[in-house]
Design an enzyme around this catalytic site. Sequence first.
Site, mmCIF file in Angstrom:
data_model
loop_
_atom_site.group_PDB
_atom_site.id
_atom_site.type_symbol
_atom_site.label_atom_id
_atom_site.label_comp_id
_atom_site.label_asym_id
_atom_site.label_seq_id
_atom_site.Cartn_x
_atom_site.Cartn_y
_atom_site.Cartn_z
ATOM 1 N N ASP A 75 0.848 -1.187 0.000
ATOM 2 C CA ASP A 75 0.000 0.000 0.000
ATOM 3 C C ASP A 75 0.888 1.243 0.000
ATOM 4 O O ASP A 75 2.016 1.227 0.471
ATOM 5 C CB ASP A 75 -0.965 0.015 1.185
ATOM 6 C CG ASP A 75 -0.390 -0.630 2.437
ATOM 7 O OD1 ASP A 75 0.840 -0.836 2.507
ATOM 8 O OD2 ASP A 75 -1.160 -0.938 3.353
ATOM 9 N N CYS A 100 1.443 4.988 9.466
ATOM 10 C CA CYS A 100 1.180 3.553 9.517
ATOM 11 C C CYS A 100 2.328 2.756 8.903
ATOM 12 O O CYS A 100 2.255 1.540 8.764
ATOM 13 C CB CYS A 100 -0.136 3.232 8.798
ATOM 14 S SG CYS A 100 -0.922 1.707 9.381
ATOM 15 N N HIS A 102 3.611 2.881 5.771
ATOM 16 C CA HIS A 102 3.532 2.446 4.379
ATOM 17 C C HIS A 102 4.798 2.789 3.593
ATOM 18 O O HIS A 102 5.062 2.191 2.551
ATOM 19 C CB HIS A 102 2.301 3.046 3.695
ATOM 20 C CG HIS A 102 1.000 2.522 4.218
ATOM 21 N ND1 HIS A 102 -0.224 2.859 3.669
ATOM 22 C CD2 HIS A 102 0.720 1.666 5.233
ATOM 23 C CE1 HIS A 102 -1.198 2.244 4.345
ATOM 24 N NE2 HIS A 102 -0.641 1.527 5.298
ATOM 25 N N GLU A 134 -5.770 3.183 3.554
ATOM 26 C CA GLU A 134 -6.273 3.763 4.809
ATOM 27 C C GLU A 134 -7.734 4.179 4.697
ATOM 28 O O GLU A 134 -8.461 4.170 5.687
ATOM 29 C CB GLU A 134 -5.419 4.969 5.200
ATOM 30 C CG GLU A 134 -3.966 4.630 5.534
ATOM 31 C CD GLU A 134 -3.824 3.786 6.787
ATOM 32 O OE1 GLU A 134 -4.834 3.552 7.485
ATOM 33 O OE2 GLU A 134 -2.696 3.343 7.062
ATOM 34 N N HIS A 161 2.501 -6.116 6.750
ATOM 35 C CA HIS A 161 2.241 -4.893 7.498
ATOM 36 C C HIS A 161 3.300 -4.775 8.568
ATOM 37 O O HIS A 161 3.662 -5.765 9.212
ATOM 38 C CB HIS A 161 0.851 -4.911 8.141
ATOM 39 C CG HIS A 161 0.350 -3.530 8.454
ATOM 40 N ND1 HIS A 161 0.957 -2.714 9.383
ATOM 41 C CD2 HIS A 161 -0.688 -2.805 7.942
ATOM 42 C CE1 HIS A 161 0.310 -1.562 9.443
ATOM 43 N NE2 HIS A 161 -0.690 -1.583 8.567
ATOM 44 N N HIS A 355 -0.295 4.566 13.533
ATOM 45 C CA HIS A 355 -1.202 5.704 13.409
ATOM 46 C C HIS A 355 -0.856 6.839 14.371
ATOM 47 O O HIS A 355 -1.592 7.822 14.455
ATOM 48 C CB HIS A 355 -2.674 5.313 13.579
ATOM 49 C CG HIS A 355 -3.217 4.514 12.438
ATOM 50 N ND1 HIS A 355 -4.540 4.580 12.034
ATOM 51 C CD2 HIS A 355 -2.637 3.628 11.590
ATOM 52 C CE1 HIS A 355 -4.731 3.775 10.996
ATOM 53 N NE2 HIS A 355 -3.583 3.179 10.725
#
Length: 383
Positions: A75, A100, A102, A134, A161, A355
Site C-alpha cells: 500500500d 502507519c 507504508h 487507509e 504490514h 497511526h
Amino acid sequence: MTEFDTQTLINIRRHLHKIPELALHETQTHAYLRQLVSQLPQDHLEVREPAELPTAMMVLVHGSDPQRTIGYRTDIDALPVAEQTGLPYASQHPGVMHACGHDIHMTVAMGVLSYFANHQPKDNLLVFFQPAEESEAGGKRAYELGLFKGKWCPDEFYGLHDNPELPAGAIGCRMGTLFAGTTEVNIDIEGKGGHAAFPQDARDTVVAAASLIMQVQTIVSRSIDPIDSGVVTLGKISGGTIRNVIAGHTRIEGTIRGLTQKMILKIDQRLKDICTGVGASFGVKVKLGLNQGGYYPVENNPELTKRFIHYMQNADNINFITTRPAMTGEDFGFLLNKFPGTMFWLGVNDDSQLHSATLTPDESSIQPGVDAITGFLNYRMQH
C-alpha cells in the site's frame, strides 16, 4: 545492473517518508516509484499504470518457466496525521504523515522487485503498488475495476504490514485471521418531537436509542460463540436540541470488528433484527446503514500460510514469531477474499503505536524483510 542495496533502500524510504499523500492522491509517490522502477533492468519487466486508478502501478516480472503468477502487494497512501518525530526527513506535507509505516512497506516491495528484476524468477511475479488502503478501499476498487485479469491475475497474493511491537526484521504470522474485518454502523431513528411535559403525544427517539444501545450489548455476549471474537462499539450518539423538548431524531454511529466474514455477517443480521424490533416497540422508524467497503477480515489461506510459516521457521537468519490476531482493519482482506494468499507482519521495533504522530520504524528492518520475502518467493517457486 541496478540492484538496490541496503543504504539505497534506506534512502528510498526516507524520501517516501517526506512526501506522504492521502488516499487516491498519491501522485508524487506514484511518480517517484515509477522513477525507481525505470532504474531497474527492464529485460523481464512490464509496467502498467492503469488510467482507471491512476496512482496505482502494477509491475509484472516475467518468469523463466512460469507455472503460476505470484502477487505481492504494497500500500502507498498515508494518514491525515501531523508528524511529531522531529526527524530530518520528516513529512514535508503539513498534516499528512506515513503514520502507519507504508513508506516501509513500499521500500521493502521495491527491494523485492529490485532483486527479481536482476534475478529472473521462475514464476511470474506481479508487484502491485496499491493506493488508498487507509480509506477508500483501494484493493476493492482495483478488483472491481477489473485490473486483475489475464496476465495481470495473480494465482496467489502476499503482503506485509509493519509491527512496532515485534523486533526489527522479525517476521510474524499465524494460521487463520491476521486482521479483523471492519464495518461502519450508522443508525438513524426518526420519531416525533414534542413538549417534554406531553410524552404521550410524541415518539421519543432518545429513549428508543437507549433501548437499542443496551440490546446491542447482547449481540457479542449472547449471539457469538465465546471461543470466537467479535466487537460492536457504538462510539457516538447525538439527538435532541434542548432539555425540555422530546427529540424527534437521534443518530448513533459505531463500528463492528470480527475475525471472520461469517461472524461479521452474523453480527450484521442481529443488528438488523434489533433495529426492526426497536422500531416496532417504540413506534419509530429505524434506518440502519452498514458499510464494510473493502475491509474484510484478513483470513490467511490455510495451505499457503502453512507453507509460508514452514519456510520462515526453518530458514536461516529469520526470526519468526507466531502472532495473535489484531482487531485493526486492513483492506488486503478483500483481496484475500478473492485470491488465496497470506498476510504477515514485519517487525519494526518502535515504542510508538501505528497511526501515532511519533511512529519511527527501525530502518534496520528493511533489508531483513527484503531477504525473507525474496527467499520465500524463490522457495515457493520450487514448491
